[in-house]
Design a protein around this motif. Structure first.
Motif, PDB file in Angstrom:
ATOM      1  N   ARG A  54     -10.277  -5.425 -25.003  1.00  0.00           N
ATOM      2  CA  ARG A  54     -10.301  -3.963 -24.903  1.00  0.00           C
ATOM      3  C   ARG A  54     -11.901  -3.734 -25.305  1.00  0.00           C
ATOM      4  O   ARG A  54     -12.153  -4.168 -26.483  1.00  0.00           O
ATOM      5  CB  ARG A  54      -9.359  -3.282 -25.568  1.00  0.00           C
ATOM      6  N   ILE A  55     -12.543  -2.867 -24.569  1.00  0.00           N
ATOM      7  CA  ILE A  55     -13.845  -2.639 -24.913  1.00  0.00           C
ATOM      8  C   ILE A  55     -14.069  -1.183 -25.120  1.00  0.00           C
ATOM      9  O   ILE A  55     -13.437  -0.174 -24.184  1.00  0.00           O
ATOM     10  CB  ILE A  55     -15.039  -3.168 -23.796  1.00  0.00           C
ATOM     11  N   SER A  56     -14.613  -0.674 -26.210  1.00  0.00           N
ATOM     12  CA  SER A  56     -14.853   0.762 -26.194  1.00  0.00           C
ATOM     13  C   SER A  56     -16.279   0.971 -26.967  1.00  0.00           C
ATOM     14  O   SER A  56     -16.940  -0.169 -27.259  1.00  0.00           O
ATOM     15  CB  SER A  56     -13.844   1.285 -27.179  1.00  0.00           C
ATOM     16  N   PHE A  60     -15.679  -4.606 -29.417  1.00  0.00           N
ATOM     17  CA  PHE A  60     -14.547  -5.516 -28.787  1.00  0.00           C
ATOM     18  C   PHE A  60     -13.325  -5.297 -29.648  1.00  0.00           C
ATOM     19  O   PHE A  60     -13.450  -5.611 -30.709  1.00  0.00           O
ATOM     20  CB  PHE A  60     -14.926  -6.948 -28.730  1.00  0.00           C
ATOM     21  N   ILE A  88      -9.954  -7.607 -18.944  1.00  0.00           N
ATOM     22  CA  ILE A  88     -10.771  -6.771 -19.444  1.00  0.00           C
ATOM     23  C   ILE A  88     -10.553  -5.339 -19.329  1.00  0.00           C
ATOM     24  O   ILE A  88     -10.665  -4.906 -18.087  1.00  0.00           O
ATOM     25  CB  ILE A  88     -12.085  -7.032 -19.000  1.00  0.00           C
ATOM     26  N   ALA A  90     -11.870  -1.705 -20.144  1.00  0.00           N
ATOM     27  CA  ALA A  90     -12.974  -1.167 -20.746  1.00  0.00           C
ATOM     28  C   ALA A  90     -12.832   0.532 -20.693  1.00  0.00           C
ATOM     29  O   ALA A  90     -12.416   0.904 -19.520  1.00  0.00           O
ATOM     30  CB  ALA A  90     -14.065  -1.425 -20.020  1.00  0.00           C
ATOM     31  N   GLU A  91     -12.880   1.139 -21.630  1.00  0.00           N
ATOM     32  CA  GLU A  91     -12.839   2.505 -21.704  1.00  0.00           C
ATOM     33  C   GLU A  91     -14.103   3.247 -20.864  1.00  0.00           C
ATOM     34  O   GLU A  91     -15.083   2.478 -20.524  1.00  0.00           O
ATOM     35  CB  GLU A  91     -12.920   3.124 -23.121  1.00  0.00           C
ATOM     36  N   ALA A  94     -17.212   2.889 -22.372  1.00  0.00           N
ATOM     37  CA  ALA A  94     -17.643   1.655 -23.030  1.00  0.00           C
ATOM     38  C   ALA A  94     -19.179   1.195 -22.566  1.00  0.00           C
ATOM     39  O   ALA A  94     -19.511   1.426 -21.462  1.00  0.00           O
ATOM     40  CB  ALA A  94     -16.703   0.515 -22.336  1.00  0.00           C
ATOM     41  N   ILE A  99     -19.774  -4.769 -21.494  1.00  0.00           N
ATOM     42  CA  ILE A  99     -19.099  -5.461 -20.422  1.00  0.00           C
ATOM     43  C   ILE A  99     -19.637  -6.395 -19.558  1.00  0.00           C
ATOM     44  O   ILE A  99     -19.035  -7.515 -19.281  1.00  0.00           O
ATOM     45  CB  ILE A  99     -18.691  -4.131 -19.442  1.00  0.00           C
ATOM     46  N   LEU A 116     -11.301  -7.005 -14.424  1.00  0.00           N
ATOM     47  CA  LEU A 116     -11.985  -5.974 -14.994  1.00  0.00           C
ATOM     48  C   LEU A 116     -11.540  -4.480 -14.605  1.00  0.00           C
ATOM     49  O   LEU A 116     -11.355  -4.382 -13.234  1.00  0.00           O
ATOM     50  CB  LEU A 116     -13.402  -5.758 -14.598  1.00  0.00           C
ATOM     51  N   TRP A 118     -12.355  -0.408 -15.021  1.00  0.00           N
ATOM     52  CA  TRP A 118     -13.534   0.284 -16.085  1.00  0.00           C
ATOM     53  C   TRP A 118     -13.865   1.439 -15.089  1.00  0.00           C
ATOM     54  O   TRP A 118     -14.296   0.973 -13.820  1.00  0.00           O
ATOM     55  CB  TRP A 118     -14.718  -0.542 -16.210  1.00  0.00           C
TER      56      TRP A 118
END
Length: 342
Positions: A54-56, A60, A88, A90-91, A94, A99, A116, A118
């Protein structure tokens, strides 16, 4: 003729052991907290064979364990975890550079895919390594990367060897119909793997362009033709001696050209196995890609296989290979091939 400025590319192709892959190096320097969190995430992913990233804006999180924006810890997780898939998520806000890292960092040998999600993007990227029995039916490989002039599309397959499909800058809407037509033709028979060079500074726009292209090609290609997308980091320039050489030939492209000659290397090795059923070892070939893309010279570079005839045969098979024209000068490639009866 071997002392000209050149780029050295090292790739590993396992001929008896079934898998064609570049060597993976996992080395990282990071703090104890990042190490602890990454280790927990790796352990969890190994159990489930699935890693959730999770990416914000904060960085990570791997399977719920935050590791901030530590690239090294993410590399450890991708490189060592025994996972089949990486999801993955991603917010919307992000950072693109995180990413980009998640899509392009080296991964473990068992990874099959990365997906992904996103903003308005939903894409699946292939990490699958083909095994020996699949090589004969290998689909075309199509590479997109940028030189100093434009982004180019190159097709590599067993029939046409190397073919330039023309320039294409992802996001050029007017060019997309022609690109869709060329990709559809290239992928219709056996499918294709599309290796695209991504750029951090325009990542979202490039991914949207490839999503449109893949959707269009998938709709018109034959039902059995699967199009696989792979992410590629930009090829760096190499400094040798006093000269800066822009090679602009990605290692996966070089590998694709060589692996379509797998049958020739196999024939060399099988002749050696007829003389010694336990024969195994490494043949390391040094060859030069000339300005026109042709290989006109190759030589042994420290092979350790004990059969000189096999070594000489494999080295000779590199002469005549054809690559895209290097943008500047020539390229010297060192290519180790591991041969084993497995």
């Amino acid at each position: 003729m071997w002392n000209r400025a050149a780029a050295i590319v090292g790739i590993l192709l396992s001929v008896g052991g079934c898998v064609a892959t570049p060597p993976t190096s996992v080395s990282a320097s990071h703090g104890p907290q990042a190490t602890s969190n990454a280790a927990k995430a790796v352990a969890g992913a190994s159990a489930g064979r699935r890693l959730r990233v999770r990416i914000s804006a904060a960085g990570f999180a791997l399977d719920g364990e935050k590791i901030a924006s530590d690239r090294a810890a993410l590399k450890v997780a991708l490189g060592r975890a025994d996972v089949l898939a990486v999801d993955i998520q991603a917010e919307a806000n992000a950072p693109a550079h995180l990413i980009f890292e998640a899509l392009t960092l080296e991964a473990g040998p068992n990874l099959v895919r990365r997906s992904l999600s996103w903003q308005d993007l939903v894409l699946e990227f292939s990490d699958r390594r083909r095994r020996e029995f699949e090589l004969a039916q290998m689909p075309a490989s199509i590479f997109s990367w940028r030189d100093s002039r434009a982004s180019q599309l190159w097709k590599v397959d067993a029939g046409s060897a190397v073919e330039n499909l023309g320039p294409y800058q992802p996001g050029e809407d007017k060019a997309e119909p022609a690109v869709i037509s060329r990709l559809t033709e290239a992928c219709a028979r056996k499918g294709c793997e599309l290796v695209v060079e991504l750029h951090e500074e325009r990542l979202a726009a490039e991914l949207r362009a490839w999503q449109r292209l893949l959707t269009a090609v998938g709709m018109v290609a034959d039902a059995g033709a699967r199009v696989e997308l792979r992410a590629q980091r930009p090829v760096p320039s190499s400094r040798n001696v006093d000269q800066l050489v822009h090679t602009r030939l990605p290692a996966p492209l070089i590998q694709a050209v060589v692996r379509f000659s797998y049958g020739h290397f196999r024939a060399c090795y099988e002749a050696g196995l007829a003389r010694n059923s336990n024969l195994q070892g490494r043949v390391t070939v040094k060859f030069v890609i000339e300005r026109d893309g042709a290989v006109t010279q190759s030589r042994d570079e420290g092979s350790d296989i004990p059969d000189a005839a096999v070594r000489d045969c494999v080295v000779h098979e590199f002469v005549g290979l054809k690559f895209p024209e290097p943008e500047t000068g020539i390229i010297t490639v060192v290519y180790p091939i591991m041969l084993s009866p497995g």
